[in-house]
Design a protein around this motif. Structure first.
Motif: not given
Length: 380
Positions: A5, A7, A21, A25, A36
């Motif tokens: 992920l 961000c 986010p 998440y 992330y």
């Protein structure tokens, strides 16, 4: 399935992108293994950003570092290094066009956003330098081209993605974002015409762009031209002038990272009856999902991606951009006067929240889009 992920900041921070986010998440973790990553500023990127600030002052035009290819390449190199230690099935990028535009990693990218750069020009961002415009468009095009799938929060950006950047229509999916609330919601049942006071709510961090003065004008008209008593609660911002209006309650910014702030935010929503947001520019608007979660009929402008979240006559109304505070007030009074209308709108809002505007449904749809992209790529 293992997902990286990407961000714009730490997704544990609920203040980033209205908590988007954070919620994505924490929800997609139910369905996949997720790590992330976010770009951490380097000395070079700080120097470049400082130079762009100097250029902005000297030229009178805005140079925005994150829309420049040099920053994009620096960010991509850093993200590539971070990704190299693991093997991922997919990369999910949350609005991070410059972080993924120059990625060399071969893992399939799914790009999620609520807008494209061209739609932001002279709408969200103004007085932009030609260099920023040129390089911002290059970054957006590269990010869209690199993506196996493109997820937009409403249909609004789709046309520009296709016409301006040549995005493949078959790549594009629409997945509505959820409400950043954290408690069990119960739809309100009170008859507004029998209340001692009807509470309006506005959520926004920019007094001018969110149309707060128009909301105050609406409030004044309601109190001066109806038999009802109205108050306006504003979360997120305050005016830069003395308001002197006893019917306006300014709650200021509420940090939902703390349990106390989160509880206070939800309490205010649960005590209000209608939601007003005369926003001049909006991509999707998490606040509309939050209002819908609490069954608050929404009154707003028809701009940007708003009509993708607020459905006329269902969970709210989108008024023409020329509408004044008095027009909002008249629409509110019209809805209150129509027998059964408020109850109908509450029930439709409750349905939308439970079946669409919540983070679990949003995350499941995102997971399905990722699986579809991997299947197309021949991955297991």
């Amino acid at each position: 399935m293992k997902i990286a992920l990407i961000c714009s900041g730490n997704p544990e921070d609920k203040t980033i992108w209205s908590g988007t986010p954070f919620h994505i998440y924490n929800n997609i973790k139910k369905y996949a293994d997720v790590d992330y990553y976010f770009f951490e500023e380097t000395l070079f990127s700080k120097v470049y950003c400082l130079w762009y600030k100097i250029l902005s002052r000297l030229s009178g035009k805005s140079y925005i570092g994150t829309f420049h290819t040099r920053i994009g390449r620096i960010a991509a190199r850093q993200i590539d290094r971070k990704l190299s230690s693991e093997n991922y099935d997919a990369i999910l990028s949350l609005g991070c066009s410059y972080e993924v535009a120059y990625l060399k990693n071969k893992t399939p990218v799914i790009y999620l956003s609520d807008a494209v750069f061209s739609d932001m020009l002279d709408y969200y961002i103004f007085n932009i330098s030609d260099k920023t415009k040129k390089e911002g468009n290059i970054i957006e095009k590269r990010a869209l081209e690199k993506s196996e799938k493109i997820i937009f929060a409403t249909k609004w950006p789709s046309e520009s993605a296709e016409k301006v950047y040549g995005a493949d229509k078959s790549k594009i999916e629409v997945v509505h974002l959820g409400a950043s609330v954290s408690e069990e919601i119960h739809c309100r049942k009170e008859n507004l015409s029998q209340l001692e006071c009807i509470n309006l709510l506005l959520i926004g961090v920019d007094w001018d762009r969110k149309g707060c003065q128009t909301a105050v004008d609406c409030l004044n008209y309601l109190n001066e031209n109806s038999d009802y008593k109205f108050k306006l609660h504003i979360i997120g911002c305050k005016p830069n002038y003395e308001l002197n209006n006893e019917n306006v309650i300014l709650h200021g910014f509420i940090n939902k990272n703390s349990p106390e702030g989160n509880e206070r935010f939800n309490k205010i929503l649960s005590e209000c009856d209608l939601f007003i947001l005369p926003t001049k520019a909006e991509c999707a608007g998490i606040a509309f999902a939050e209002a819908t979660a609490y069954c608050l009929p929404v009154f707003t402008y028809d701009t940007g991606g708003v009509s993708g979240m607020v459905i006329d006559g269902e969970n709210g109304y989108c008024l023409p951009m020329a509408s004044k505070g008095s027009d909002f007030a008249q629409k509110i009074l019209e809805v209150i006067a129509e027998d059964g209308k408020i109850d109908y709108m509450r029930s439709r809002a409750e349905y939308l929240y439970k079946n669409d505007y919540n983070w679990d449904i949003c995350s499941r749809k995102i997971i399905n889009v990722i699986k579809s992209a991997l299947k197309k790529n021949g991955a297991d």
